[in-house]
Design an enzyme around this catalytic site. Structure first.
Site, short mmCIF file in Angstrom:
data_model
loop_
_atom_site.label_atom_id
_atom_site.label_comp_id
_atom_site.label_asym_id
_atom_site.label_seq_id
_atom_site.Cartn_x
_atom_site.Cartn_y
_atom_site.Cartn_z
N GLU A 81 99.90 -26.02 -67.23
CA GLU A 81 99.23 -25.48 -66.06
C GLU A 81 99.81 -24.13 -65.67
O GLU A 81 99.09 -23.24 -65.22
CB GLU A 81 99.36 -26.46 -64.88
CG GLU A 81 98.57 -26.07 -63.65
CD GLU A 81 99.28 -25.09 -62.74
OE1 GLU A 81 98.60 -24.27 -62.08
OE2 GLU A 81 100.53 -25.12 -62.68
N ASP A 123 104.08 -29.53 -66.98
CA ASP A 123 104.93 -28.51 -67.58
C ASP A 123 105.88 -27.91 -66.56
O ASP A 123 105.70 -28.04 -65.35
CB ASP A 123 104.09 -27.41 -68.24
CG ASP A 123 103.13 -26.77 -67.25
OD1 ASP A 123 102.71 -27.45 -66.30
OD2 ASP A 123 102.79 -25.58 -67.43
#
Length: 642
Positions: A376, A318
């Site tokens: 994350e 991400d």
């Protein structure tokens, strides 16, 4: 007697292979003993002509009743000739393999170019008969009993199954470029010198890619080296240009999925891991829409050496809600979102390493599980993957993070605490607002917040063990959302009635993390009460609140040993200098199975360090080669890759 080549009419020179090197002409040479095969080798081209057996006389079997001469009066069964099957006597059709799909008949087909092998294929049974094309300069003997069926297409450097051409329509450049299994032989001294210089230049420029190519000859190493180095940068830059926020990495997930499907040897590909909870508001509240499925992907590479441990490799994917200010041509095309923590590189390293490991699964014992994890940065995606049993049957797990505080060629790994617990707290203070000219009629929430901030620092200096590293920081103050009173500092003559404080606390052990939460709660509420106000404390366990990242010792030692084969052992950092107060949701995995988080240096030598989460964040892409090589080493292949 002088023999001339049938193709170029040049004189042919006698050649005899020895047992010092594997015979490059006879494909049946075992390299254990001299193959006793004699050839004439053309001095002008690569054509060969076999002239007979060696001097050693082969033993002839004793005559038996089955091998004795049959009288002429006895009629032998006539074997069919021409295009008829020797087994079922049916007619055989001509078959030619192409590079669209790997030839299911010829196990030596490389799937890069048409393999130039022609077969007769029986219409009734599965029998095949090989017919070698006359123009093939170096025919290879194929035993039908050893043919293996390959079920699906393999991944090639072409990346384009639509650009298939037949032998007759291939260009001169395509004909000159051989498959990687065919060694390149420079003919003249000038070619040899040029070829050597090119290899040396590539090795100097890409010193770490060689760890992916240990058993290739010089030509293959350079071709594959250029391919892998380019592939790492290609994937990383494509992802960097198209970043996606936590739990919204659907285009990234699709790219990973398509890449994995094209790699032969990767099985059990599964998508949809890590769907966010209903109360998750998104990295940027207001624009987030909860997806139907998660963006996480897992896949498995099964070794062919038998049963063994299942080792998991994890890469997060991400991005962050940051407006990129970089001027690079691969800068983000998604305004307000960028890969400012290196997750684009994490995905690229694991995808390329997965291809190398899958190609060498014959040297792998056990299995490798690939985990591409969403969210994350926000949301703690690892927590939801663990709840969905992503670690089922996994014995240990490893994670790699590109780390700009270290230079390229340096690797950091701690034998214990590696990263801290990133807790986020919110303290809401309620007082009584009023006019600045009459402070005695108010309870100044801003003043109370100032005392609370000062008191919180006493937790570090007076309430915790000085031998343990802890952090308590208040980083933001504002008026409470929805409050009718004026906020902090917006009007010069109004005293704040309500103030909201945002901060973070960090610790390296779960016990200290729990203690910090208790101390913050106690200090904030009692300090506010002493000044006539009230305070409430909340911890954000939805987006943060990860436990500390603590490596297990055995796995850390293993990483250190493998890293020493890639970089200078003096460049491996294992002390307290590699520990950081930053947090990682990789800790959720380490609570379940043994494992290790690894830092790979990402700042070029002599270049300015760009901190993580900075609008201009970038890293030296040579670090991708170090990370991919480390993944391959951690896979535990019995030998180097081929």
């Amino acid at each position: 007697m002088e023999v001339t080549c049938t193709e170029c009419k040049d004189r042919m020179v006698k050649h005899k292979c020895s047992n010092q090197y594997k015979c490059k002409i006879d494909s049946q040479c075992t390299n254990k003993y001299p193959c006793k095969q004699f050839y004439l080798e053309c001095a002008g081209c690569s054509a060969t002509q076999r002239i007979g057996q060696g001097t050693k006389k082969e033993r002839t079997p004793k005559k038996t009743s089955e091998t004795m001469r049959i009288p002429n009066s006895v009629q032998r069964p006539v074997e069919p000739e021409g295009n008829f099957c020797l087994e079922c006597k049916a007619r055989m059709n001509r078959h030619k393999c192409s590079n669209q799909y790997k030839c299911k008949i010829d196990s030596q087909c490389t799937n890069k170019y048409p393999c130039k092998q022609f077969y007769l294929e029986c219409t009734e049974c599965s029998a095949t008969r090989r017919i070698v094309e006359k123009t093939n300069p170096r025919p290879q003997i194929q035993q039908l009993s050893k043919i293996k069926t390959i079920p699906r297409q393999t991944y090639t450097e072409d990346h384009d199954a639509d650009s298939v051409t037949s032998n007759s329509t291939r260009t001169t450049d395509e004909k000159n470029e051989e498959t990687l299994s065919t060694p390149y032989r420079p003919k003249s001294y000038r070619e040899k010198r040029k070829f050597k210089n090119e290899n040396l230049a590539f090795a100097d420029k890409n010193p770490y890619i060689s760890h992916l190519l240990a058993h290739y000859n010089q030509a293959e190493r350079m071709k594959k080296g250029i391919y892998y180095a380019g592939r790492l940068r290609e994937i990383r830059r494509k992802l960097h240009m198209n970043p996606e926020l936590s739990f919204c990495e659907h285009d990234t997930s699709e790219l990973i999925l398509e890449t994995l499907k094209q790699i032969d040897g990767i099985t059990e590909i599964r998508k949809g891991w890590g769907r966010p909870p209903k109360d998750f508001k998104g990295a940027v509240p207001g624009i987030y829409k909860r997806p139907v499925n998660g963006a996480g992907i897992t896949a498995v590479i099964k070794g062919e050496l038998g049963e063994g441990e299942c080792i998991a490799f994890r890469a997060d994917m991400d991005a962050l809600p940051i407006l990129e200010t970089s001027k690079e041509e691969y800068r983000s095309e998604n305004t307000g979102v960028m890969h400012a923590c290196g997750h684009d590189g994490h995905v690229a390293m694991l995808l390329v390493a997965a291809e190398v490991i899958a190609n060498n699964r014959s040297k792998l014992r056990g299995s490798i599980k690939l985990i591409f994890q969403p969210a994350e940065e926000f949301g703690g995606g690892a927590k939801y993957l663990v709840k969905e049993s992503v670690l089922k049957n996994v014995n240990k797990i490893f994670g790699i993070h590109l780390w700009t505080p270290l230079n390229v060629g340096h690797i950091g790994v701690s034998h214990g605490e590696m990263m801290a617990s990133p807790d986020k707290f919110t303290i809401s203070i309620k007082g009584k607002g009023g006019h600045g000219a009459a402070p005695h009629k108010t309870v100044d929430a801003l003043l109370v917040a100032s005392y609370v901030n000062i008191a919180l620092q006493s937790i570090v200096s007076r309430r915790t063990d000085p031998m343990q590293e802890v952090v308590v920081s208040v980083c933001k103050m504002e008026n409470e959302e929805g409050s009718n009173t004026c906020g902090c500092g917006h009007t010069f003559n109004v005293i704040c009635g309500e103030v909201v404080m945002h901060g973070t606390s960090r610790a390296f052990t779960p016990d200290m993390q729990k203690k910090l939460r208790q101390e913050i709660q106690c200090v904030a509420t009692n300090t506010a009460k002493a000044h006539g106000a009230s305070a409430t404390v909340e911890f954000d366990d939805l987006n943060y609140g990860y436990p500390p990242t603590v490596n297990t010792k055995n796995e850390a030692v293993y990483v250190e040993l493998m890293a020493a084969e890639i970089v200078n052992p003096q460049n491996i950092h294992t002390g307290r200098d590699i520990m950081t107060m930053g947090g990682e949701d990789f800790s959720y995995y380490l609570e379940q199975v043994p494992g290790c988080m690894i830092f790979v240096g990402a700042t070029g030598e002599g270049k300015e360090e760009l901190p993580h989460h900075h609008p201009s964040f970038d890293f030296d892409e040579t670090a991708l080669e170090v990370g991919a090589a480390l993944w391959v080493k951690l896979a535990g292949l019995d030998n180097e890759p081929t």
